[in-house]
Write an enzyme that holds these catalytic residues in place. Structure first.
Site, PDB file in Angstrom:
ATOM      1  NE  ARG A 165      -2.748   1.302   3.523  1.00 61.09           N
ATOM      2  CZ  ARG A 165      -3.711   1.466   4.455  1.00 61.09           C
ATOM      3  NH1 ARG A 165      -4.972   1.626   4.071  1.00 61.09           N
ATOM      4  NH2 ARG A 165      -3.408   1.451   5.723  1.00 61.09           N
ATOM      5  CG  ASP A 445      -4.502   2.546  10.930  1.00 64.81           C
ATOM      6  OD1 ASP A 445      -5.470   3.194  11.372  1.00 64.81           O
ATOM      7  OD2 ASP A 445      -4.580   1.828   9.911  1.00 64.81           O
TER       8      ASP A 445
END
Length: 531
Positions: A165, A445
């Protein structure tokens, strides 16, 4: 194609170990050509985001685009999926540090999403190390010895499928400048991963696979499609060597899913329900709408109508076009207490059963300790390697109103206080170079910190009341912030508080939460604090 002239690409950071292995002359040449070709269009796309947001701030609501109805109504499909991207029932995600890469690839999962974005703090050493780690993993040459414990980590046979990603389109890479401007972090991550890995992945009978975050519009998907086509042509590779999974994690993008698939139809594999960032985007996009203010984030689950509609529409859209429909993240961390762990696994299982029953082809976990529980749902609980046969064609049409439906629930003092503690601890870790952090039993996150601070910002803006009768104001937030900072200090201890960048994190959290204008991403001002 632009003429290659890489002499103006400058590294604005002290040299770090491994830098020359990654920023080779060929890498610099390729990256320079990509940036010169595509950065001007990217700046236009980011400007268009602002224009669309100004319209929503002025009272408009996101909706399906009447001009692209022929695409939504058309009978077309994406390019056929490669064999190794058809089985993605269980994916683990995490940052690109060496130990994590090995453990994730060895986990009992189908795929590992190696994250340069929300779970990675982009220090210069960190992004260089991440590229080295993924290169070594693709070559099957990765190992690690923990300097503290002396424990060794090796890659097992038949590791999980690796998908990288990249950073979002809004994030710069300040350590690399071309022609006096920071380059896009997304192009850096994409180009360096591609260049250092495409040959070995071809030799292994695979392609180069990516996750792309935070797209808002099909014009941004078209930009990525052109980046991929440019790259394939440059390296004389067949079309569709590069395949992407798009995270539908912004509210505007949910109204553009057909169009995104169409623009990327030669290069796309799946869409993913990035639920946590989607909640953040719901707040951010509708920040001026007093009737759309969310309650405590703990009650904003996939059972809420607006989130369940989003999940079902994504499945229906993907499967109609031949793309996989990936579910969202289970962020729980297993507990050492047996009774508590049983409760955690029951919550995870119920959440994943909802996704499976909606028709998703696979789902995410943040911790390998959840793998067996989730496999019981998404491997044992489905027939075959995916659920592309689940069309949802008989469903009623999912409407704009359903996707924007206000979410009921309380705004509580306890909820506000835990938002403060989580955001503060996450920010302190992030500015210390750590982007994936265990906090109160969850693997957090950037998305959770974003929800936490934007919720409070929106409560302040619209003068919402808490369950204790207090109206949320800047002064109340500052009062709670100081109290919760002391609570966090007691929890972590004075030594860690002093060494852990809590003071700058505290200032940053106060600044972005009390700003008159909502700061789009905490990672932008936070990036100024990183080396």
């Amino acid at each position: 194609m632009t003429t290659n002239n890489s002499q103006n690409l400058r590294v604005l950071a002290d040299p770090v170990s491994g830098q020359d292995e990654i920023l080779t002359p060929e890498a610099i040449s390729f990256l320079t050509d990509l940036v010169r070709e595509f950065q001007p269009r990217l700046q236009q796309l980011l400007s268009q985001r602002k224009v669309r947001q100004q319209q929503i701030d002025a009272g408009a609501l996101p909706d399906f685009d009447a001009n692209t109805a022929p695409i939504r109504d058309g009978n077309w499909k994406i390019a056929e999926l490669p064999a190794d991207l058809q089985k993605r029932r269980l994916e683990i995600t995490g940052p690109v540090d060496r130990k994590m890469v090995i453990n994730a690839l060895n986990a009992n999962v189908d795929c590992y999403m190696a994250d340069f974005e929300d779970s990675q703090s982009p220090t210069w050493q960190g992004v260089v190390d991440g590229q080295i780690n993924l290169r070594d993993a693709n070559r099957g040459e990765i190992s690690h010895t923990d300097p503290n414990s002396g424990k060794s980590y090796q890659l097992n046979d038949n590791p999980a499928l690796l998908i990288a990603r990249v950073r979002g389109l809004h994030l710069p890479e300040k350590h690399l400048q071309l022609d006096g401007q920071p380059i896009p972090g997304a192009l850096m991550d994409f180009a360096l991963y591609f260049l250092h890995n495409y040959q070995v992945r071809q030799q292994n009978g695979s392609g180069v696979y990516y996750y792309l975050p935070k797209l808002e519009h099909s014009t941004e998907a078209k930009w990525w499609s052109d980046v991929f086509a440019f790259t394939e042509e440059r390296f004389n590779l067949p079309t569709s060597t590069i395949r992407a999974t798009i995270l539908i994690e912004t509210l505007p993008a949910v109204f553009q899913m057909d169009e995104i698939l169409h623009e990327l139809k030669d290069h796309i594999a799946a869409l993913n329900c990035g639920r946590w960032d989607y909640i953040f985007s719901y707040i951010k996009t509708l920040k001026n709408h007093p009737d759309r203010v969310l309650p405590d984030r703990q009650v904003v689950t996939m059972n809420q109508p607006f989130l369940n509609a989003y999940s079902r529409l994504l499945v229906k859209t993907c499967h109609r076009r031949g793309a996989l429909a990936m579910g969202g993240m289970a962020a729980f961390i297993p507990s050492k207490d047996a009774a508590e762990n049983e409760k955690i696994l029951a919550k995870v299982k119920a959440d994943k059963e909802l996704e499976r029953d909606n028709g998703h082809d696979g789902t995410w976990i943040a911790h390998p300790g959840l793998a067996d529980t989730v496999r019981s749902v998404f491997v044992d609980g489905i027939t075959g390697i995916n659920q592309l046969h689940v069309s949802r064609a008989e469903d009623d049409e999912i409407t704009q109103a359903q996707l924007l439906e206000p979410c009921p629930g309380e705004r509580t003092e306890a909820g506000m206080r835990i938002n403060i503690r989580v955001a503060l601890q996450y920010l302190a870790a992030w500015v210390s170079g750590v982007g994936c952090v265990p906090i109160y039993g969850l693997m957090e996150d950037a998305a959770t910190a974003e929800i936490s601070r934007t919720s409070i910002w929106q409560w302040i803006k619209h003068q919402k009341s808490l369950d204790n009768g207090q109206v949320v104001s800047k002064d109340l937030f500052r009062k709670y912030l100081q109290q919760e900072a002391q609570q966090v200090r007691q929890e972590v201890g004075d030594e860690r508080w002093q060494q852990g960048n809590f003071a700058p994190a505290l200032r940053l959290l106060e600044d972005i939460t009390t700003s008159d204008d909502l700061v789009d991403f905490l990672t932008l001002p936070g990036y100024d604090l990183l080396s």
